[in-house]
Design an enzyme around this catalytic site. Sequence first.
Site, PDB file in Angstrom:
ATOM      1  N   HIS A 186      32.307  19.670  27.062  1.00 40.33           N
ATOM      2  CA  HIS A 186      32.787  21.008  26.714  1.00 40.33           C
ATOM      3  C   HIS A 186      33.026  21.054  25.216  1.00 40.33           C
ATOM      4  O   HIS A 186      32.971  20.019  24.533  1.00 40.33           O
ATOM      5  CB  HIS A 186      34.043  21.369  27.512  1.00 40.33           C
ATOM      6  CG  HIS A 186      35.235  20.495  27.238  1.00 40.33           C
ATOM      7  ND1 HIS A 186      35.297  19.167  27.616  1.00 40.33           N
ATOM      8  CD2 HIS A 186      36.422  20.765  26.619  1.00 40.33           C
ATOM      9  CE1 HIS A 186      36.462  18.661  27.248  1.00 40.33           C
ATOM     10  NE2 HIS A 186      37.163  19.604  26.634  1.00 40.33           N
TER      11      HIS A 186
ATOM     12  N   HIS B  20      35.640  21.776  23.252  1.00 41.22           N
ATOM     13  CA  HIS B  20      36.903  21.538  22.565  1.00 41.22           C
ATOM     14  C   HIS B  20      36.671  20.504  21.459  1.00 41.22           C
ATOM     15  O   HIS B  20      35.877  19.562  21.614  1.00 41.22           O
ATOM     16  CB  HIS B  20      37.969  21.054  23.541  1.00 41.22           C
ATOM     17  CG  HIS B  20      38.549  22.174  24.350  1.00 41.22           C
ATOM     18  ND1 HIS B  20      39.253  21.954  25.517  1.00 41.22           N
ATOM     19  CD2 HIS B  20      38.551  23.524  24.165  1.00 41.22           C
ATOM     20  CE1 HIS B  20      39.659  23.122  26.006  1.00 41.22           C
ATOM     21  NE2 HIS B  20      39.237  24.079  25.214  1.00 41.22           N
TER      22      HIS B  20
ATOM     23  N   ASP C 281      38.156  17.924  20.237  1.00 46.50           N
ATOM     24  CA  ASP C 281      38.309  16.476  20.412  1.00 46.50           C
ATOM     25  C   ASP C 281      37.130  15.855  21.144  1.00 46.50           C
ATOM     26  O   ASP C 281      37.021  14.631  21.221  1.00 46.50           O
ATOM     27  CB  ASP C 281      39.634  16.150  21.121  1.00 46.50           C
ATOM     28  CG  ASP C 281      39.775  16.806  22.480  1.00 46.50           C
ATOM     29  OD1 ASP C 281      39.335  17.953  22.637  1.00 46.50           O
ATOM     30  OD2 ASP C 281      40.355  16.185  23.388  1.00 46.50           O
ATOM     31  N   HIS C 282      36.221  16.692  21.664  1.00 50.79           N
ATOM     32  CA  HIS C 282      35.051  16.169  22.357  1.00 50.79           C
ATOM     33  C   HIS C 282      33.748  16.400  21.593  1.00 50.79           C
ATOM     34  O   HIS C 282      32.712  15.870  21.987  1.00 50.79           O
ATOM     35  CB  HIS C 282      34.941  16.801  23.747  1.00 50.79           C
ATOM     36  CG  HIS C 282      36.009  16.351  24.686  1.00 50.79           C
ATOM     37  ND1 HIS C 282      35.777  15.466  25.724  1.00 50.79           N
ATOM     38  CD2 HIS C 282      37.328  16.637  24.730  1.00 50.79           C
ATOM     39  CE1 HIS C 282      36.916  15.245  26.378  1.00 50.79           C
ATOM     40  NE2 HIS C 282      37.871  15.949  25.789  1.00 50.79           N
TER      41      HIS C 282
ATOM     42  N   HIS D  83      38.543  23.232  33.712  1.00 49.04           N
ATOM     43  CA  HIS D  83      39.332  22.984  32.511  1.00 49.04           C
ATOM     44  C   HIS D  83      39.746  24.306  31.864  1.00 49.04           C
ATOM     45  O   HIS D  83      39.725  24.465  30.643  1.00 49.04           O
ATOM     46  CB  HIS D  83      38.529  22.124  31.533  1.00 49.04           C
ATOM     47  CG  HIS D  83      39.330  21.604  30.371  1.00 49.04           C
ATOM     48  ND1 HIS D  83      40.572  21.045  30.497  1.00 49.04           N
ATOM     49  CD2 HIS D  83      39.034  21.569  29.034  1.00 49.04           C
ATOM     50  CE1 HIS D  83      41.027  20.686  29.309  1.00 49.04           C
ATOM     51  NE2 HIS D  83      40.115  21.008  28.394  1.00 49.04           N
TER      52      HIS D  83
ATOM     53  N   ASP E 181      37.211  16.604  30.848  1.00 49.25           N
ATOM     54  CA  ASP E 181      38.565  17.123  31.070  1.00 49.25           C
ATOM     55  C   ASP E 181      38.571  18.048  32.285  1.00 49.25           C
ATOM     56  O   ASP E 181      37.780  19.001  32.343  1.00 49.25           O
ATOM     57  CB  ASP E 181      39.037  17.913  29.856  1.00 49.25           C
ATOM     58  CG  ASP E 181      39.284  17.048  28.632  1.00 49.25           C
ATOM     59  OD1 ASP E 181      39.014  15.828  28.707  1.00 49.25           O
ATOM     60  OD2 ASP E 181      39.742  17.591  27.617  1.00 49.25           O
TER      61      ASP E 181
ATOM     62  N   HIS F  66      41.066   9.376  29.051  1.00 46.98           N
ATOM     63  CA  HIS F  66      41.691  10.534  28.401  1.00 46.98           C
ATOM     64  C   HIS F  66      43.207  10.410  28.523  1.00 46.98           C
ATOM     65  O   HIS F  66      43.899  11.270  29.066  1.00 46.98           O
ATOM     66  CB  HIS F  66      41.180  11.837  29.047  1.00 46.98           C
ATOM     67  CG  HIS F  66      41.329  13.042  28.161  1.00 46.98           C
ATOM     68  ND1 HIS F  66      42.404  13.894  28.258  1.00 46.98           N
ATOM     69  CD2 HIS F  66      40.538  13.545  27.175  1.00 46.98           C
ATOM     70  CE1 HIS F  66      42.269  14.881  27.375  1.00 46.98           C
ATOM     71  NE2 HIS F  66      41.138  14.681  26.703  1.00 46.98           N
TER      72      HIS F  66
END
Length: 303
Positions: free
Chosen positions: A62, A64, A66-67, A140, A210, A268
């Site tokens: 996805h 976001h 942090d990914h 998520h 996530d 995670h």
Amino acid sequence: MELGVVFLGSSAAVPTRSRGLPGIAVVYRGSVVLLDCGEGTQARLTEAGISPLRLAAVLITHLHGDHVFGLPGLLQSMSMLGRRHVLLVAGPPGLYGFLREAARYTGWLPPYPLYVVELEPWEKLVLPNGFEATAFPVDHGARVAYGYRLVEPPRKPKINLEKAARLGLRPGPLFSKLQRGEPVVIDGRLIRPEDVVEEQPRVTIVYTGDTRPTRTVVEAAKGATVLIHDSTFTSDMAEEAHEQGHSTALDAARAAGEAGVEMLVLYHISARYDDPEPLLAEARRIHPRVVVAEDLAKLVLRP
């Protein structure tokens, strides 16, 4: 190792001294499939002794930060290292636009072919190294998010040597014919492949990205060798975890148990846990084979 997993970053949202942002390298016969690419992933690849030039594909769960914030830098570093062969990058809708805008504002385009695929739920891809990847929907929040089920390519069938010996077969060209699915004749007797050939089991790796608990994870992970599951918090913080679109270690263990996976990896991990033992303890109440991902740790699935 022939097949295994290297955890490049295992933290949740915020890096710590011991845990970087999400990134997982699936290593197979010298090639690498990268699952997510948080900031710092390319540095972790270097620390792990994995050249980015070995990447066959990058799969993003996805969008976001942090990914995915490590992806533009990784793509640029590969060009500086001399990459010229095609790279597959796949993920949810919006991935192409993210990379297009990053290229636009930095003034950089890759000198190698970049094949970007925006996936639909349950869409399957055959990756350049032969792995089959299925993008399954996870929960998520409002943003589209996927997990991935990776199945290794078919393996060469194995000859059961005891059965072969009883039929008068010895290692040699006839073995190869049987492994190709061709019958052979020895001393006037017809020997069929099914008489001595056994299919080799294939490794299946499932990564949730996530997600809060959802049935799609159980469906995708049925019979998997390894399930790498969001385990951001312990169960005493279940309400907060689910509100934020995450799972607890107990949620992960329940999914692993229902899906019948061989091994569960807790992943995670929130920065609040200096010691992941509480996460491990509660997951082991449900599932017997559990480990907590640690940065730069290797999970060898076939030496």
